[in-house]
Design an enzyme around this catalytic site. Structure first.
Site, PDB file in Angstrom:
ATOM      1  N   GLU A  45       0.612  -1.338   0.035  1.00 54.12           N
ATOM      2  CA  GLU A  45       0.024   0.005  -0.044  1.00 54.12           C
ATOM      3  C   GLU A  45       0.969   1.077  -0.003  1.00 54.12           C
ATOM      4  OE1 GLU A  45      -3.659   1.686   2.650  1.00 54.12           O
ATOM      5  OE2 GLU A  45      -2.555  -0.029   3.506  1.00 54.12           O
ATOM      6  N   LYS A 114      -9.215   2.632  -1.987  1.00 55.06           N
ATOM      7  CA  LYS A 114      -9.349   1.765  -0.609  1.00 55.06           C
ATOM      8  C   LYS A 114     -10.770   1.954  -0.206  1.00 55.06           C
ATOM      9  CE  LYS A 114      -7.014   0.759   3.617  1.00 55.06           C
ATOM     10  NZ  LYS A 114      -5.812   1.221   4.406  1.00 55.06           N
ATOM     11  N   CYS A 170      -5.525  -3.490   2.447  1.00 56.77           N
ATOM     12  CA  CYS A 170      -5.338  -3.545   3.778  1.00 56.77           C
ATOM     13  C   CYS A 170      -6.504  -3.796   4.545  1.00 56.77           C
ATOM     14  CB  CYS A 170      -4.394  -2.282   4.525  1.00 56.77           C
ATOM     15  SG  CYS A 170      -3.533  -2.597   5.895  1.00 56.77           S
TER      16      CYS A 170
END
Length: 639
Positions: A45, A114, A170
């Site tokens: 990330e 995200k 994540c």
């Protein structure tokens, strides 16, 4: 190769807030992965800038530098023809997004923002970034590029064939319903996660478990790459954890805290994942939810070889260690629970078993004793009969009788020789002609005796045939093919030695020594006369090929519907240097022929517990017509 794709998870070295340096490190790993034959590489990330830039993310200089290096990374995928998935901050309008950029053939193919933005004390992403759902359905134009780029959390990527993948970042994996679930239900067989997890004691184990579980839940390959030790250590430390899993199996994992970066690979059988979903009704019954936009990519090459493939020679046998012990205990517990239920239900007074000194009857004997102990009954409630015939060897006879005495079961001997000779006279068969009639008459005579003794004793006759024999039809119809309860029905031949060793561990050295010799004895039905020295003239694996080959074929044929050419290729790779290619092909042909032509025996098989991943029971296992033709499969092997 046969649906295998080589995939990589990378953790590059990094300088916080230095996109030019970071891009060079990423390109270096791209080149290395491309040279190794990888088709796709996932990076951590925000790997272009570093995850720990803090309020520097607001700086225009950092944003512009990241965009400029994104262009250089895209160009690098021309020289190094792989799909690269890298993380960076992207400014769109007045909002900053934490995105994964999918790069191929010199272009930014898409941006995946995200979905879940954590708001922890150590790093509050909502301070910097906007939630990604606002981009769904959109394309964006970035200053460094002269074309529109699809953006959003609703993207699915298609590299041709069964190569479809999704991307999440994540925290997305830790939410109640991860985006990867929707992606999988919409067709993604591979899932990539760009992460930046901080470290704490025990955290890596939970992360590993989560990745493996998600790969199983989604029947997918799952690749995870997390930021490394070069991130800022102002208040937290990152360890650069990289993981690759597929359908609940961990395929590759790096060593954390590496100071020189890391790159791990796995060859994942994407066709297998597709076949697993094909037969998994619980997966297919799930609603896919809102649809995904499909991004068509250039075709992705299959793995050039099998170097990173997880090919186990004996896939039914759990690897040594604590997990093996637990699985063997579970198998024994299932066999005993099934037998105990049938014993009590039928109100039987005894267990009846024919013992030969071979692997199968020995396992049934031990399971019978374990079941009696479970029911708090003495071992002498098991009546073992040794039934010597024309081919019984002294080695197997003595092992069978010695083991029965050690275990304290009642032992009785009834020779079948005279009865078989009388039977030959009755049907006009020359006993010098040792053909199928000669062999099968002995098996059926043994079964007649065992069944009648079971009636006489109000007993339950235990079957000894194992899964491998059932698959091949390697039994005499209405002979050893039949019993009152088949305790070994789902136990493959290659697993039995491990079970015997496990069960013998609590029986003392005398029992263990007998079991070791039984394991070392060549497998034989012992139906043909021994030679002048009492040695076996009939060895099963010399007739039909090695059982470990047949079990390998069975595992991949039933569990994953592997086509014959793929079965052969997998076996040649797994058994390279052990069996020549010609022997593998001959064994595979025989497996296919017998599996199809012997189904009629399985169609009327006795009850038995499923204690492993495969059952061939016609009721709750594998269902197929008894007169199906194997020709299409055999023809596929010749192509």
């Amino acid at each position: 190769m046969f649906g295998y794709y080589r995939l990589a998870a990378a953790v590059p070295n990094l300088r916080v807030a230095d996109p030019a340096f970071n891009a060079r490190q990423i390109i270096g790993q791209l080149a290395e992965a491309a040279a190794a034959g990888a088709g796709t590489v996932v990076f951590p990330e925000l790997s272009v800038t570093g995850y720990s830039c803090g309020d520097l993310f607001f700086q225009t200089a950092l944003q512009k530098a990241a965009a400029q290096e994104l262009a250089s990374l895209a160009r690098a995928t021309v020289e190094h023809p792989v799909i690269a998935i890298v993380g960076l901050p992207v400014l769109i309008g007045s909002r900053l997004y934490n995105v994964a950029a999918v790069l191929q053939n010199g272009r930014v193919q898409a941006l995946v923002p995200k979905t879940q933005l954590p708001n922890y004390r150590e790093f509050a992403e909502k301070r910097y970034f906007s939630a990604g759902a606002s981009l769904d359905g959109r394309t964006v134009r970035l200053d460094a590029f002269d074309y529109d780029i699809p953006a959003g959390t609703d993207l699915l990527f298609d590299g041709g064939g069964n190569f479809q993948f999704g991307v999440e970042l994540c925290e997305d994996l830790w939410c109640v319903v991860p985006p990867s679930c929707r992606q999988a239900l919409n067709g993604a067989k591979l899932l990539f996660n760009l992460a930046a997890c901080t470290e704490a004691p025990g955290k890596a184990a939970g992360r590993r478990e989560r990745v493996v579980q998600q790969s199983r839940r989604c029947s997918a390959g799952y690749l995870f790459a997390s930021a490394g030790i070069d991130e800022s250590s102002t208040d937290t430390v990152h360890a650069g954890h990289a993981l690759i899993a597929a359908n609940g199996e961990l395929l590759a994992e790096n060593d954390r805290f590496q100071r020189s970066g890391s790159l791990i690979y796995a060859d994942i059988d994407v066709d297998r994942l597709n076949n697993i979903r094909l037969s998994d009704t619980s997966f297919n019954d799930q609603p896919a939810g809102t649809g995904c936009r499909r991004i068509m990519l250039g075709s992705v090459p299959e793995a050039p070889d099998w170097h990173y493939a997880s090919l186990v020679r004996q896939p039914f046998v759990p690897p040594p260690g604590p997990a093996q012990t637990e699985q063997l205990q579970d198998i024994v517990a299932i066999q005993c629970a099934g037998l105990a239920k049938r014993f009590l239900h039928t109100r039987a007074e005894r267990l009846i078993l024919g013992v030969s000194g071979g692997l199968d009857s020995t396992l049934a004997l031990l399971i019978g004793c374990q079941t009696l102990q479970l029911l708090e009954l003495p071992n002498d409630r098991l009546l073992a009969l040794t039934l010597p015939g024309f081919g019984t060897s002294s080695r197997t006879y003595h092992n069978a009788t010695a083991l029965c005495r050690q275990l304290g079961v009642e032992l009785r001997e009834i020779s079948i020789r005279d009865a078989c000779l009388q039977h030959f006279r009755d049907i006009g068969h020359d006993p010098a002609l040792t053909d199928t009639t000669y062999e099968n008459a002995q098996a059926r005579e043994r079964t007649q005796i065992l069944m009648d003794v079971a009636n006489q004793q109000n007993g339950l006759l235990l079957g000894t045939g194992d899964l491998s024999e059932i698959a091949l039809g390697w039994s005499t119809y209405n002979g050893d093919h039949m019993s009152m309860y088949a305790v070994n029905a789902s136990i493959p031949k290659t697993l039995i030695p491990a079970l015997l060793t496990h069960l013998g561990g609590s029986g003392g050295e005398a029992v263990a020594a007998i079991l070791r010799d039984i394991i070392d004895t060549p497998v034989s039905p012992e139906l043909l006369p021994t030679d002048g020295d009492g040695n076996l003239q009939q060895k099963t694996e010399e007739l039909i090929g090695p059982y470990e080959l047949h079990d390998f074929f069975l595992y991949h044929f039933i569990n994953f519907n592997a086509e014959p050419a793929k079965l052969e290729a997998l076996a040649r790779q797994a058994f390279d240097g052990i069996y020549p290619a010609g022997q593998i092909r001959r064994s595979l042909k025989l497996f296919l022929q017998r599996f199809f032509r012997q189904q009629f025996k399985r169609s009327c098989s006795p009850d038995g517990p499923k204690a492993g991943s495969i059952s061939l029971s016609p009721r709750a296992g594998y269902k197929m017509p008894s007169d199906a033709s194997p020709d299409a499969w055999l023809a596929g092997l010749e192509q």
